[in-house]
Design a protein around this motif. Sequence first.
Motif, PDB file in Angstrom:
ATOM      1  N   ASN A  88       0.805  -1.209   0.000  1.00 22.67           N
ATOM      2  CA  ASN A  88       0.000   0.000   0.000  1.00 22.67           C
ATOM      3  C   ASN A  88       0.846   1.271   0.000  1.00 22.67           C
ATOM      4  N   VAL A  89       2.026   1.198  -0.531  1.00 16.94           N
ATOM      5  CA  VAL A  89       2.902   2.362  -0.610  1.00 16.94           C
ATOM      6  C   VAL A  89       2.918   2.853  -2.042  1.00 16.94           C
ATOM      7  N   ARG A  90       2.790   4.154  -2.204  1.00 16.00           N
ATOM      8  CA  ARG A  90       2.790   4.745  -3.538  1.00 16.00           C
ATOM      9  C   ARG A  90       3.848   5.836  -3.580  1.00 16.00           C
ATOM     10  N   ALA A  91       4.806   5.686  -4.460  1.00 14.67           N
ATOM     11  CA  ALA A  91       5.838   6.705  -4.619  1.00 14.67           C
ATOM     12  C   ALA A  91       5.341   7.763  -5.593  1.00 14.67           C
ATOM     13  N   ILE A  92       5.502   9.008  -5.212  1.00 16.97           N
ATOM     14  CA  ILE A  92       5.095  10.121  -6.060  1.00 16.97           C
ATOM     15  C   ILE A  92       6.343  10.951  -6.336  1.00 16.97           C
ATOM     16  N   PHE A  93       6.668  11.119  -7.587  1.00 17.78           N
ATOM     17  CA  PHE A  93       7.845  11.882  -7.950  1.00 17.78           C
ATOM     18  C   PHE A  93       7.504  13.363  -8.050  1.00 17.78           C
ATOM     19  N   SER A  94       8.476  14.182  -7.813  1.00 18.34           N
ATOM     20  CA  SER A  94       8.311  15.625  -7.847  1.00 18.34           C
ATOM     21  C   SER A  94       7.627  16.067  -9.143  1.00 18.34           C
ATOM     22  N   GLY A  95       6.561  16.853  -9.005  1.00 17.02           N
ATOM     23  CA  GLY A  95       5.835  17.358 -10.162  1.00 17.02           C
ATOM     24  C   GLY A  95       4.836  16.377 -10.737  1.00 17.02           C
ATOM     25  N   GLY A  96       4.647  15.222 -10.082  1.00 16.77           N
ATOM     26  CA  GLY A  96       3.778  14.174 -10.617  1.00 16.77           C
ATOM     27  C   GLY A  96       2.302  14.333 -10.315  1.00 16.77           C
ATOM     28  N   LEU A  97       1.932  15.334  -9.532  1.00 17.35           N
ATOM     29  CA  LEU A  97       0.530  15.543  -9.175  1.00 17.35           C
ATOM     30  C   LEU A  97       0.164  17.017  -9.289  1.00 17.35           C
ATOM     31  N   ASP A  98      -1.092  17.271  -9.672  1.00  9.77           N
ATOM     32  CA  ASP A  98      -1.584  18.644  -9.603  1.00  9.77           C
ATOM     33  C   ASP A  98      -2.071  18.892  -8.167  1.00  9.77           C
ATOM     34  N   GLU A  99      -2.508  20.098  -7.863  1.00 11.10           N
ATOM     35  CA  GLU A  99      -2.919  20.469  -6.508  1.00 11.10           C
ATOM     36  C   GLU A  99      -4.071  19.608  -5.985  1.00 11.10           C
ATOM     37  N   ALA A 100      -5.058  19.344  -6.822  1.00 14.60           N
ATOM     38  CA  ALA A 100      -6.202  18.521  -6.401  1.00 14.60           C
ATOM     39  C   ALA A 100      -5.774  17.086  -6.121  1.00 14.60           C
ATOM     40  N   GLY A 101      -4.916  16.561  -6.961  1.00 13.20           N
ATOM     41  CA  GLY A 101      -4.417  15.195  -6.755  1.00 13.20           C
ATOM     42  C   GLY A 101      -3.602  15.087  -5.483  1.00 13.20           C
TER      43      GLY A 101
ATOM     44  N   SER B 191      -4.314   9.210   2.954  1.00 17.19           N
ATOM     45  CA  SER B 191      -3.098   8.541   3.417  1.00 17.19           C
ATOM     46  C   SER B 191      -3.102   8.365   4.929  1.00 17.19           C
ATOM     47  N   ALA B 192      -2.574   7.233   5.373  1.00 20.11           N
ATOM     48  CA  ALA B 192      -2.454   6.981   6.808  1.00 20.11           C
ATOM     49  C   ALA B 192      -1.309   7.795   7.401  1.00 20.11           C
ATOM     50  N   CYS B 193      -0.276   8.036   6.607  1.00 24.49           N
ATOM     51  CA  CYS B 193       0.871   8.813   7.078  1.00 24.49           C
ATOM     52  C   CYS B 193       1.641   9.337   5.869  1.00 24.49           C
ATOM     53  N   LEU B 194       2.572  10.238   6.151  1.00 23.34           N
ATOM     54  CA  LEU B 194       3.439  10.787   5.116  1.00 23.34           C
ATOM     55  C   LEU B 194       4.860  10.344   5.409  1.00 23.34           C
ATOM     56  N   ILE B 195       5.519   9.766   4.419  1.00 21.10           N
ATOM     57  CA  ILE B 195       6.920   9.380   4.546  1.00 21.10           C
ATOM     58  C   ILE B 195       7.710  10.290   3.623  1.00 21.10           C
ATOM     59  N   PHE B 196       8.622  11.051   4.221  1.00 22.70           N
ATOM     60  CA  PHE B 196       9.454  11.972   3.452  1.00 22.70           C
ATOM     61  C   PHE B 196      10.902  11.522   3.614  1.00 22.70           C
ATOM     62  N   PRO B 197      11.358  10.599   2.738  1.00 23.13           N
ATOM     63  CA  PRO B 197      12.680   9.992   2.915  1.00 23.13           C
ATOM     64  C   PRO B 197      13.834  10.794   2.331  1.00 23.13           C
ATOM     65  N   SER B 198      13.565  11.923   1.769  1.00 25.94           N
ATOM     66  CA  SER B 198      14.580  12.669   1.051  1.00 25.94           C
ATOM     67  C   SER B 198      15.651  13.231   1.977  1.00 25.94           C
ATOM     68  N   MET B 199      16.885  13.229   1.497  1.00 24.03           N
ATOM     69  CA  MET B 199      17.972  13.910   2.207  1.00 24.03           C
ATOM     70  C   MET B 199      17.938  15.401   1.875  1.00 24.03           C
TER      71      MET B 199
END
Length: 104
Positions: free
Chosen positions: A1-14, A22-30
């Motif tokens: 149930n994990v979905r990776a979203i790349f930068s610029g891959g969604l509009d504001e509504a999406g 989402s149950a939580c937000l994972i922000f793994p970026s350095m």
Amino acid sequence: NVRAIFSGGLDEAGLETLYQNSACLIFPSMYEGFGLPVMEGLARGMAVFARETPLNRWIGETCNAGGTLFLYRCDEDLCRGVASFLRQPKPRHVQVAISSNGRS
């Protein structure tokens, strides 16, 4: 149930729909991005998993936005923390502490 979203891959509504479902937000970026993704998740009352960096630690110490910030040091800690979080009946009320050796 994990979905990776790349930068610029969604509009504001999406993006808003994704936050709401989402149950939580994972922000793994350095790359810290001024802390905005972390702050946006916390402002929505979400549980946010982010790498332990000086900025994210500062956000955790000073932000009172309603969400819960879980800091992790390695991928193993992230996996353990998310698994523990998702097993809880009311996940948004879970508190996870990371000790000085990086173990939760």
